[in-house]
Design an enzyme around this catalytic site. Structure first.
Site, mmCIF file in Angstrom:
data_model
loop_
_atom_site.group_PDB
_atom_site.id
_atom_site.type_symbol
_atom_site.label_atom_id
_atom_site.label_comp_id
_atom_site.label_asym_id
_atom_site.label_seq_id
_atom_site.Cartn_x
_atom_site.Cartn_y
_atom_site.Cartn_z
ATOM 1 N N LYS A 58 4.774 -18.673 -1.157
ATOM 2 C CA LYS A 58 4.977 -17.752 -0.022
ATOM 3 C C LYS A 58 3.617 -17.957 0.988
ATOM 4 C CE LYS A 58 3.303 -13.346 -0.476
ATOM 5 N NZ LYS A 58 2.577 -13.048 0.830
ATOM 6 N N ASN A 59 2.269 -17.931 0.290
ATOM 7 C CA ASN A 59 1.216 -18.032 1.448
ATOM 8 C C ASN A 59 1.335 -19.363 2.239
ATOM 9 O OD1 ASN A 59 0.654 -15.372 0.750
ATOM 10 N ND2 ASN A 59 -0.770 -16.125 -0.988
ATOM 11 N N CYS A 118 1.033 -5.442 2.487
ATOM 12 C CA CYS A 118 0.604 -4.438 1.268
ATOM 13 C C CYS A 118 -0.938 -3.973 1.773
ATOM 14 C CB CYS A 118 0.230 -5.298 0.212
ATOM 15 S SG CYS A 118 1.747 -5.733 -0.796
ATOM 16 N N ARG A 154 -8.729 -5.529 6.034
ATOM 17 C CA ARG A 154 -8.435 -6.702 6.119
ATOM 18 C C ARG A 154 -8.606 -6.924 7.729
ATOM 19 N NH1 ARG A 154 -3.431 -8.737 2.841
ATOM 20 N NH2 ARG A 154 -2.677 -6.558 3.156
ATOM 21 N N ASP A 162 -4.907 -12.748 -6.318
ATOM 22 C CA ASP A 162 -3.555 -12.558 -6.411
ATOM 23 C C ASP A 162 -2.975 -12.405 -7.899
ATOM 24 O OD1 ASP A 162 -2.981 -11.994 -3.858
ATOM 25 O OD2 ASP A 162 -1.922 -13.968 -3.471
ATOM 26 N N ARG A 171 9.206 -9.339 -1.648
ATOM 27 C CA ARG A 171 8.082 -9.887 -0.618
ATOM 28 C C ARG A 171 7.597 -11.144 -1.195
ATOM 29 N NH1 ARG A 171 3.353 -7.413 0.293
ATOM 30 N NH2 ARG A 171 3.253 -9.164 2.139
#
Length: 417
Positions: free
Chosen positions: A22-23, A117, A122, A305, A397
């Site tokens: 995903k990232n 999220c 951040r 994560d 997600r």
């Protein structure tokens, strides 16, 4: 609202394919705006974060087509819009990566402050600092970050913290800046290396990705390449935690073991059996897990994560584990849901003390964020009775067809929409 109904206590066994990261996918899709011609991406996960980002760039004028289940075509016309509006951006943190790519492509960018999220603060200050040093004028106005540059020029940039997003944004813009850019104290995650490989395949000149210093020689233009997204190390780590907690025995295909070194080390310390044969990673949970201490750090340390799934695993470990979260102040949200299932966890600030219990029990729980949701699914698979997991949109997600994969391994799990 969709929910999962999970009847726990069934040991899982079988093979599961890990999908594209995903990232990595969201960063590479954002970077594709820099290119002329067609970009072909393989191993792209059709998760909601990816689909939202594709919708955002489509609204900018980019042509997007799925060629196969996990193969994507991206074509960028000569002129595109440079404004990523709030309506699309509000639910996706990774939309901030459009700042560097739009600035590099159009010379200006307006990107609504991103959502995603709620893991705590951040800030975008490192993104702004780096792009400003490349020659961009940046201001925040009415919820938008607005950037413009008559010309991007290479510069020496030092990041106060090795931010993944800031590193990626600066890499994108610097790839088409005039002269040399040197970025120090950069993020070193595998997804950074994947982005650099992708950009280099398009004609960029990037060296040092995966180390503390990245050097970039700007080029005049880039041409869309063909690229395969790396496997998702966090999805792989999550299935490792599920097997460990469930006393399961699974084989994971499409995994790069070196990307999981800190996770594998802690899993083995906890008594989990892990081996790799014929390209498949075999994971077998022990009869009794052992307590271990976890401290999250920037790569190559233990990934933040993986902290919630690991915390979930440790709820049934013998002894007391200490879990310290160093990167996000709001990343302990799985703890309260696990406590509802019978876990013994005490959270003080950024530290959780996890005392192993004999059993977990089914309960009605809620997914507060992506990785917390994965953590409570893992716990539910090992718990006695039925667990109702609410808030599936956040799990969707980052995990592609999670319930289908678990069902193929023998889980009793049903999605109710």
């Amino acid at each position: 609202m969709s929910k999962l109904l999970i009847e726990g206590g069934r040991p899982l066994e079988g093979e599961v394919k890990i999908h594209g990261a995903k990232n990595s996918a969201v960063a590479i899709i954002a970077a594709s705006i820099l290119f002329s011609g067609e970009t072909i991406l393989e191993n792209v996960p059709r998760i909601s974060d990816v689909l939202i980002l594709l919708d955002i760039i489509s609204n900018l004028g980019v042509e997007v087509h799925w060629l196969e289940e996990d193969m994507l075509s991206i074509k960028v016309p000569d002129e595109i819009d440079y404004v990523a509006r709030y309506a699309q951006v509000r639910s996706l943190r990774a939309s901030n990566l459009l700042l560097g790519s739009l600035l590099g492509r159009c010379g200006k960018a307006e990107v609504s402050l991103p959502g995603g999220c709620d893991l705590g603060s951040r800030p975008m200050d490192l993104h702004v600092k780096g792009l400003s040093q490349l020659g961009a004028d940046i201001e925040t106005e009415e919820g938008y970050i607005k950037a413009a540059a008559k010309k991007l020029e290479g510069h020496l940039i030092y990041l106060d913290f090795p931010s993944v997003g800031a590193t990626e944004n600066i890499m994108m813009a610097a790839s088409v800046a005039e002269g040399q850019t040197i970025i120090e104290n950069v993020a070193k995650e595998p997804e950074i290396v994947d982005l650099a490989t992708f950009l280099n395949n398009a004609g960029a000149k990037i060296r040092g990705a995966g180390t503390d210093i990245i050097k970039i020689e700007g080029v005049f233009s880039l041409t869309g390449p063909r690229h395969s997204i790396i496997p998702d190390r966090i999805e792989a780590g999550t299935f490792m935690a599920i097997a460990a907690l469930n006393r399961g025995k699974i084989c994971m295909n499409n995994v790069i073991p070196t990307h999981l070194k800190p996770v594998i080390a802690k899993m083995k310390e906890a008594g989990v059996q892990i081996s790799v044969t014929n390209g498949c990673m075999h994971v077998q949970g022990p009869a009794q897990l052992k307590a271990v201490d976890i401290k999250t750090l920037a790569h190559p340390g233990f990934p933040t994560d993986m902290q919630p799934p690991m915390m979930s695993m440790l709820t049934l470990a013998k002894g007391t584990s200490i879990v310290v979260e160093n990167l996000f102040e709001n990343r302990m949200q799985a703890a309260n849901e696990l406590i509802r299932m019978g876990a013994n966890i005490k959270v003080e600030g950024q530290t959780a003390v996890v005392r192993g219990v004999d059993k977990l029990y089914g309960a009605t729980v809620y997914s507060h964020d992506l990785r917390a949701g994965a953590a409570i699914v893992a716990a539910a698979l090992a718990a006695e009775g039925v667990t109702e997991v609410n808030g599936l949109s956040v799990i969707d997600r980052g995990y592609l067809r999670m319930e289908e994969k678990l069902r193929s391994l023998g889980a009793e799990i049903k999605r109710v929409d």
